[in-house]
Motif scaffolding. Structure first.
Motif, PDB file in Angstrom:
ATOM      1  N   ALA A 257       0.823  -1.295   0.129  1.00  0.00           N
ATOM      2  CA  ALA A 257      -0.054  -0.016   0.152  1.00  0.00           C
ATOM      3  C   ALA A 257       0.910   1.229  -0.134  1.00  0.00           C
ATOM      4  O   ALA A 257       0.273   2.406  -0.087  1.00  0.00           O
ATOM      5  CB  ALA A 257      -0.696  -0.102   1.228  1.00  0.00           C
ATOM      6  N   HIS A 258       2.101   1.115   0.143  1.00  0.00           N
ATOM      7  CA  HIS A 258       3.168   2.215   0.206  1.00  0.00           C
ATOM      8  C   HIS A 258       4.294   2.024  -0.756  1.00  0.00           C
ATOM      9  O   HIS A 258       5.330   2.229  -0.516  1.00  0.00           O
ATOM     10  CB  HIS A 258       3.660   2.413   1.657  1.00  0.00           C
ATOM     11  N   ASN A 259       3.752   2.021  -1.967  1.00  0.00           N
ATOM     12  CA  ASN A 259       4.626   2.244  -3.260  1.00  0.00           C
ATOM     13  C   ASN A 259       5.763   1.091  -3.188  1.00  0.00           C
ATOM     14  O   ASN A 259       7.124   1.319  -3.592  1.00  0.00           O
ATOM     15  CB  ASN A 259       5.327   3.714  -3.051  1.00  0.00           C
ATOM     16  N   THR A 260       5.479  -0.064  -2.806  1.00  0.00           N
ATOM     17  CA  THR A 260       6.498  -1.256  -2.697  1.00  0.00           C
ATOM     18  C   THR A 260       6.090  -2.362  -3.757  1.00  0.00           C
ATOM     19  O   THR A 260       4.790  -2.605  -3.480  1.00  0.00           O
ATOM     20  CB  THR A 260       6.867  -1.701  -1.064  1.00  0.00           C
ATOM     21  N   SER A 261       7.066  -2.983  -4.396  1.00  0.00           N
ATOM     22  CA  SER A 261       6.486  -4.163  -5.239  1.00  0.00           C
ATOM     23  C   SER A 261       6.309  -5.317  -4.325  1.00  0.00           C
ATOM     24  O   SER A 261       6.692  -5.621  -3.295  1.00  0.00           O
ATOM     25  CB  SER A 261       7.587  -4.607  -6.307  1.00  0.00           C
ATOM     26  N   PRO A 262       5.212  -6.203  -4.857  1.00  0.00           N
ATOM     27  CA  PRO A 262       4.866  -7.493  -4.032  1.00  0.00           C
ATOM     28  C   PRO A 262       6.221  -8.243  -3.597  1.00  0.00           C
ATOM     29  O   PRO A 262       6.070  -8.727  -2.546  1.00  0.00           O
ATOM     30  CB  PRO A 262       3.947  -8.082  -5.118  1.00  0.00           C
TER      31      PRO A 262
ATOM     32  N   GLY B  90      13.040  -4.720  18.135  1.00  0.00           N
ATOM     33  CA  GLY B  90      13.509  -3.423  17.582  1.00  0.00           C
ATOM     34  C   GLY B  90      13.950  -3.599  16.116  1.00  0.00           C
ATOM     35  O   GLY B  90      14.100  -2.666  15.394  1.00  0.00           O
ATOM     36  N   HIS B  91      13.888  -4.937  15.709  1.00  0.00           N
ATOM     37  CA  HIS B  91      14.176  -5.063  13.945  1.00  0.00           C
ATOM     38  C   HIS B  91      12.889  -5.527  13.502  1.00  0.00           C
ATOM     39  O   HIS B  91      13.053  -6.187  12.574  1.00  0.00           O
ATOM     40  CB  HIS B  91      15.414  -6.022  13.969  1.00  0.00           C
ATOM     41  N   GLY B  92      11.903  -5.668  14.332  1.00  0.00           N
ATOM     42  CA  GLY B  92      10.698  -6.351  13.948  1.00  0.00           C
ATOM     43  C   GLY B  92       9.737  -5.190  13.385  1.00  0.00           C
ATOM     44  O   GLY B  92       9.895  -4.248  12.670  1.00  0.00           O
ATOM     45  N   LEU B  93       8.367  -5.571  13.791  1.00  0.00           N
ATOM     46  CA  LEU B  93       7.316  -4.754  12.949  1.00  0.00           C
ATOM     47  C   LEU B  93       7.259  -3.375  13.294  1.00  0.00           C
ATOM     48  O   LEU B  93       6.596  -2.521  12.734  1.00  0.00           O
ATOM     49  CB  LEU B  93       5.832  -5.407  13.419  1.00  0.00           C
ATOM     50  N   SER B  94       7.689  -2.979  14.545  1.00  0.00           N
ATOM     51  CA  SER B  94       8.153  -1.685  15.015  1.00  0.00           C
ATOM     52  C   SER B  94       8.640  -0.714  13.788  1.00  0.00           C
ATOM     53  O   SER B  94       8.432   0.547  13.951  1.00  0.00           O
ATOM     54  CB  SER B  94       8.887  -1.554  16.304  1.00  0.00           C
ATOM     55  N   ARG B  95       9.557  -1.490  13.119  1.00  0.00           N
ATOM     56  CA  ARG B  95       9.913  -0.553  11.784  1.00  0.00           C
ATOM     57  C   ARG B  95       9.205  -0.359  10.839  1.00  0.00           C
ATOM     58  O   ARG B  95       9.511   0.436   9.926  1.00  0.00           O
ATOM     59  CB  ARG B  95      11.167  -1.368  11.182  1.00  0.00           C
ATOM     60  N   LEU B  96       8.005  -1.059  10.528  1.00  0.00           N
ATOM     61  CA  LEU B  96       7.041  -1.096   9.541  1.00  0.00           C
ATOM     62  C   LEU B  96       6.639   0.369   9.309  1.00  0.00           C
ATOM     63  O   LEU B  96       6.656   0.755   7.768  1.00  0.00           O
ATOM     64  CB  LEU B  96       5.918  -1.698   9.480  1.00  0.00           C
ATOM     65  N   ALA B  97       6.058   1.141   9.976  1.00  0.00           N
ATOM     66  CA  ALA B  97       5.654   2.457   9.788  1.00  0.00           C
ATOM     67  C   ALA B  97       6.706   3.496   9.236  1.00  0.00           C
ATOM     68  O   ALA B  97       6.575   3.988   8.531  1.00  0.00           O
ATOM     69  CB  ALA B  97       4.990   3.208  11.087  1.00  0.00           C
ATOM     70  N   ALA B  98       7.670   3.312   9.720  1.00  0.00           N
ATOM     71  CA  ALA B  98       8.782   4.384   9.229  1.00  0.00           C
ATOM     72  C   ALA B  98       9.320   3.636   7.795  1.00  0.00           C
ATOM     73  O   ALA B  98       9.465   4.684   6.885  1.00  0.00           O
ATOM     74  CB  ALA B  98      10.222   4.069  10.099  1.00  0.00           C
ATOM     75  N   TYR B  99       9.373   2.465   7.663  1.00  0.00           N
ATOM     76  CA  TYR B  99       9.725   1.777   6.136  1.00  0.00           C
ATOM     77  C   TYR B  99       8.714   2.151   5.124  1.00  0.00           C
ATOM     78  O   TYR B  99       9.209   2.610   4.250  1.00  0.00           O
ATOM     79  CB  TYR B  99       9.716   0.257   6.179  1.00  0.00           C
ATOM     80  N   SER B 100       7.473   2.254   5.601  1.00  0.00           N
ATOM     81  CA  SER B 100       6.395   2.402   4.579  1.00  0.00           C
ATOM     82  C   SER B 100       6.409   3.806   4.180  1.00  0.00           C
ATOM     83  O   SER B 100       6.255   4.309   3.011  1.00  0.00           O
ATOM     84  CB  SER B 100       4.926   1.799   4.998  1.00  0.00           C
ATOM     85  N   ALA B 101       6.526   4.764   5.370  1.00  0.00           N
ATOM     86  CA  ALA B 101       6.618   6.325   4.951  1.00  0.00           C
ATOM     87  C   ALA B 101       7.884   6.491   4.080  1.00  0.00           C
ATOM     88  O   ALA B 101       7.733   7.250   3.263  1.00  0.00           O
ATOM     89  CB  ALA B 101       6.620   7.127   6.371  1.00  0.00           C
TER      90      ALA B 101
ATOM     91  N   SER C 269      11.483  10.180   7.015  1.00  0.00           N
ATOM     92  CA  SER C 269      11.220   9.879   5.544  1.00  0.00           C
ATOM     93  C   SER C 269      11.778  10.892   4.694  1.00  0.00           C
ATOM     94  O   SER C 269      11.551  10.858   3.284  1.00  0.00           O
ATOM     95  CB  SER C 269       9.688   9.526   5.210  1.00  0.00           C
ATOM     96  N   ASP C 270      12.282  12.051   5.173  1.00  0.00           N
ATOM     97  CA  ASP C 270      13.013  12.993   4.262  1.00  0.00           C
ATOM     98  C   ASP C 270      14.324  12.689   3.827  1.00  0.00           C
ATOM     99  O   ASP C 270      14.938  12.028   4.631  1.00  0.00           O
ATOM    100  CB  ASP C 270      12.709  14.432   4.960  1.00  0.00           C
ATOM    101  N   GLY C 271      14.810  13.589   3.078  1.00  0.00           N
ATOM    102  CA  GLY C 271      16.309  13.537   2.614  1.00  0.00           C
ATOM    103  C   GLY C 271      16.372  12.324   1.750  1.00  0.00           C
ATOM    104  O   GLY C 271      15.612  11.752   1.107  1.00  0.00           O
ATOM    105  N   PRO C 272      17.901  12.273   1.137  1.00  0.00           N
ATOM    106  CA  PRO C 272      18.394  11.322   0.444  1.00  0.00           C
ATOM    107  C   PRO C 272      18.422   9.966   1.210  1.00  0.00           C
ATOM    108  O   PRO C 272      17.998   9.857   2.260  1.00  0.00           O
ATOM    109  CB  PRO C 272      19.877  11.573   0.185  1.00  0.00           C
ATOM    110  N   ALA C 273      18.496   9.058   0.330  1.00  0.00           N
ATOM    111  CA  ALA C 273      18.620   7.395   0.886  1.00  0.00           C
ATOM    112  C   ALA C 273      19.705   7.187   1.485  1.00  0.00           C
ATOM    113  O   ALA C 273      20.804   8.005   1.386  1.00  0.00           O
ATOM    114  CB  ALA C 273      18.522   6.458  -0.335  1.00  0.00           C
ATOM    115  N   PRO C 274      19.727   6.349   2.605  1.00  0.00           N
ATOM    116  CA  PRO C 274      20.986   6.288   3.496  1.00  0.00           C
ATOM    117  C   PRO C 274      22.202   5.771   2.927  1.00  0.00           C
ATOM    118  O   PRO C 274      23.212   6.096   3.087  1.00  0.00           O
ATOM    119  CB  PRO C 274      20.466   5.125   4.568  1.00  0.00           C
TER     120      PRO C 274
END
Ligand code: PYC
Length: 336
Positions: A22-27, A47-58, A260-265
């Protein structure tokens, strides 16, 4: 206390995948990321689990992470390859690295993949464990945005730069060692700062490079590495292997894994696979058991990675414990 409900592993993977698509990611990429995040959740590495999902999708939605990137492997020697993660998620690139190393290492005895233009690769152990499940000894090193100062300094230069190692065993799960090089995860300082609680001495330095127990001051400063000066040297080594060798950004050049701002890491990872059968034939597994038994005969000892296996066993039997309100938030994200 947070309420928990037990969820099926496959249901959580499906949810994570739906959030990402739903956030611009291929299946394909969503499946790879969802598998890794849920594996961390199952292993109790939240800390490396689903807690990351909101930041990843943004980040996928803003384009900071290219959710449709297709990682590309380029051989650069008989047993070495570079993998361009294409400023996408790290997991599809790591999956490709593992697929290639599985092919090359048994032929050459040792093989290496260097991943660049990459992102957070989650629990480093997830990747080497898969190599060990295929009979290979695996070593993974990754850099991350700055969190640790050079020893004696005050400004962050290096990330928490994890190292993971896995070795196949004859009739047991692989031996797994997974170390982040800060004394504690920065997430623990974030939690203390949110609650307005102090942190123990020895975790962090303030922005002047002085030891602090004030969580808010620690967030403006840096994390102390494991083993103090020796750990700082190890952090430098990982930075060189994961970023200088692969042509990736250094920790002090990389943007946040959270915003979610700025260039890729643009961080990097190095993955090395050794086929022990090429060195010592079947003796490897026998000798490894001799070593592990020499540890385990001593009362009070355990092998590294056991807590993870216990969490995994519990999840396989009864599902994964997650706060249902959090799962509901993720459902909302999947329907945005
Ligand atoms: O465990 O610190 C860590 C980490 C950083 C990047 C990926 N894992």
């Amino acid at each position: 206390m947070t309420a928990v409900t037990h969820f099926e592993i496959d249901a959580l993977k499906d949810l994570a995948s739906r959030v990402l698509t739903a956030h611009n990611t291929s299946p394909e990429n969503a499946t790879s990321v969802a598998n890794a995040l849920v594996a961390a959740e199952v292993d109790g590495q939240k800390g490396h689990g689903l807690s990351r999902l909101a930041a990843y999708s943004a980040q996928a939605a803003s384009g900071k992470v290219q959710g449709h990137a297709v990682p590309r492997a380029e051989p650069v020697g008989a047993a070495a390859l570079r993998i361009d993660a294409g400023s996408g998620f790290a997991f599809p690139a790591m999956d490709l690295a593992i697929e290639k190393l599985d092919e090359v290492a048994p032929e050459s005895g040792i093989a290496m993949a260097g991943v660049f233009r990459s992102h957070h690769f989650g629990q480093a152990g997830y990747h080497v464990e898969r190599l060990a499940q295929h009979g290979l000894v695996g070593l993974a090193l990754g850099n991350s945005p700055k969190a640790i100062a050079p020893w004696g300094g005050r400004d962050g230069v290096f990330g928490t730069n994890p190292i993971a190692f896995a070795a196949p065993r004859r009739s047991a799960d692989p031996l797994l060692i997974d170390l982040s090089l800060s004394k504690v995860a920065r997430g623990k300082v974030m939690v203390a700062a949110k609650k307005g609680e102090p942190i123990p001495d020895g975790w962090a330095l303030d922005k002047e490079g002085q030891p602090t127990t004030d969580a808010a001051a620690a967030l403006e400063g840096t994390m102390i590495p494991i083993g103090d000066a020796k750990g700082a040297a190890l952090v430098l080594m990982v930075e060189i292997l994961a970023a200088a060798v692969t042509g990736a950004n250094f920790g002090f050049e990389a943007s946040s894994f959270f915003t979610s701002d700025g260039p890729a890491p643009g961080v990097g990872q190095t993955l090395i696979a050794i086929d022990p059968r090429r060195m010592s034939g079947d003796a490897f597994t026998d000798r490894l058991e001799v070593l592990l038994q020499a540890i385990l005969v001593q009362p009070g000892t355990r092998l590294p990675g056991m807590r993870r296996l216990e969490a995994r066993g519990a999840a396989a039997r009864g599902g994964v414990a997650v706060d249902p309100a959090f799962v509901e938030e993720l459902e909302q994200l999947a329907h945005r």
